[in-house]
Motif scaffolding. Structure first.
Motif, PDB file in Angstrom:
ATOM      1  N   GLN A 203      -7.386  -2.879  -0.856  1.00 10.55           N
ATOM      2  CA  GLN A 203      -8.086  -2.758   0.414  1.00 10.55           C
ATOM      3  C   GLN A 203      -7.156  -2.855   1.616  1.00 10.55           C
ATOM      4  O   GLN A 203      -7.263  -2.072   2.552  1.00 10.55           O
ATOM      5  N   ASP A 204      -6.238  -3.821   1.597  1.00 11.25           N
ATOM      6  CA  ASP A 204      -5.421  -4.106   2.773  1.00 11.25           C
ATOM      7  C   ASP A 204      -4.066  -3.417   2.673  1.00 11.25           C
ATOM      8  O   ASP A 204      -3.213  -3.837   1.888  1.00 11.25           O
ATOM      9  N   PRO A 205      -3.825  -2.359   3.454  1.00  7.52           N
ATOM     10  CA  PRO A 205      -2.533  -1.664   3.365  1.00  7.52           C
ATOM     11  C   PRO A 205      -1.374  -2.483   3.911  1.00  7.52           C
ATOM     12  O   PRO A 205      -0.216  -2.131   3.715  1.00  7.52           O
ATOM     13  N   TYR A 206      -1.676  -3.587   4.601  1.00  3.22           N
ATOM     14  CA  TYR A 206      -0.611  -4.426   5.160  1.00  3.22           C
ATOM     15  C   TYR A 206      -0.180  -5.523   4.192  1.00  3.22           C
ATOM     16  O   TYR A 206       0.906  -6.079   4.328  1.00  3.22           O
ATOM     17  N   ALA A 207      -1.023  -5.866   3.224  1.00  5.63           N
ATOM     18  CA  ALA A 207      -0.704  -6.942   2.289  1.00  5.63           C
ATOM     19  C   ALA A 207      -0.380  -6.436   0.884  1.00  5.63           C
ATOM     20  O   ALA A 207       0.124  -7.199   0.063  1.00  5.63           O
TER      21      ALA A 207
END
Length: 324
Positions: A99-103
């Protein structure tokens, strides 16, 4: 008749909560007796409010979480019975877009290293073949090969999500869990990523479990849609059927909340009572009864089973006493 790629039977995932030294532990039934199938080259959308168990279900299907009970079969092979080398080999066919492209990307690795790692782990191809595969998936997701030596922080959210998709594709999987892959992105970037996933399905024949909390997002990309509430699928049907004729009161409420892109149009929204109950102490009988405008005394006493209410051979499953 299409071939079934993934088969999930009576899958459960329960978590223990509380301190076992100070009384009995509570049990959170995050996934509670879920069954479904996904055909080869098709997409099942899984929708529901936050906390209903969608992401947990996706991780259990891939055995990132160990299921409490039930079975998951990929091409007839029960994944829950595999271990060691067998499970590692099977993971080539099952990937996930987080879900999170930053994590989800290692900040200390270049994009080349991120894409190369799965190929090295599974010892796929020669040196030149691995480099060719990396170049191929970069082209598929629309990124230039010149950026391979950059780090994740040098990219936008949409570009990072494309890198996450490339990482999932590099092993040429048969099945991908897309766990809310566009929820953290701007609307215009969402459309780009959704179009990319649709193209991949058409060109590569990949099956998807597409997890989202927004029914508007899944309408145009999924072949079937399942609606989850407190760990159970309460309704499942072909996408066009479910959007045209929703039957479960919860599905009707979710669809009524989708905004219409026309300021002059009027739409009556179906308001639900109260808040989502805690999964640690769900209501007896039908877990939706405390918010349902059509609840009866029977809903408090009996948990409804899924009934096929479809017409002319169409499967339209609804877990509601209204359709007994």
């Amino acid at each position: 008749m299409s071939e079934v790629l993934l088969e999930v039977n009576r899958l459960k995932k329960h978590f223990s909560a509380g301190n076992r030294f100070f009384g009995a532990q509570a049990v959170c039934k995050a996934v509670d007796d879920v069954s479904f199938t996904i055909e080869r080259g098709k997409t099942l959308g899984l929708v529901g409010e936050s906390g209903c168990g969608k992401s947990t279900l996706g991780r259990c299907v891939l055995r990132l979480y160990e299921p409490t009970s039930g079975e998951v079969k990929l091409e007839g092979v029960d994944i829950s019975q595999l271990s060691g080398r067998q499970l590692k080999a099977m993971r080539r066919d099952m990937q996930i877009i987080f879900q999170d492209p930053y994590a989800s990307l290692n900040p200390r690795m270049t994009i080349h290293e991120i894409l190369r790692e799965p190929l090295d782990t599974h010892k796929i191809g020669t040196e030149d073949e691995r480099e060719a595969k990396i170049a191929e998936v970069m082209a598929i997701v629309g990124l230039r090969p010149q950026v391979l030596n950059r780090y994740p922080h040098e990219f936008s959210g949409g570009q990072r999500q494309r890198i996450g998709i490339a990482r999932a594709l590099v092993l040429e999987p048969k099945f991908i869990v897309a766990d809310e892959p566009v929820s953290a992105l701007d609307v215009s970037v969402q459309a780009q990523v959704l179009n990319l996933i649709a193209e991949l399905q058409e060109k590569k024949g990949i099956s998807f479990l597409f997890i989202a909390h927004d029914l508007g997002v899944v309408q145009h990309i999924c072949d079937e849609v399942g609606v989850m509430y407190l760990g159970r699928i309460v309704e499942k049907a072909p996408a066009e059927v479910l959007y045209r004729h929703p039957k479960h009161p919860y599905t009707q409420a979710l669809l009524s909340a989708i905004p219409i892109p026309d300021p002059t149009a009027s739409k009556e929204s179906m308001k639900l009572q109260g808040d989502v109950p805690s999964p640690l102490s769900p209501p007896s009988g039908c877990t939706f009864r405390t918010r349902c405008p059509q609840a009866s005394s029977r809903c408090k006493e009996e948990r409804p089973n899924s009934h096929n209410t479809g017409e002319q051979g169409t499967e339209h499953l609804v877990a509601c006493h209204l359709y007994d």
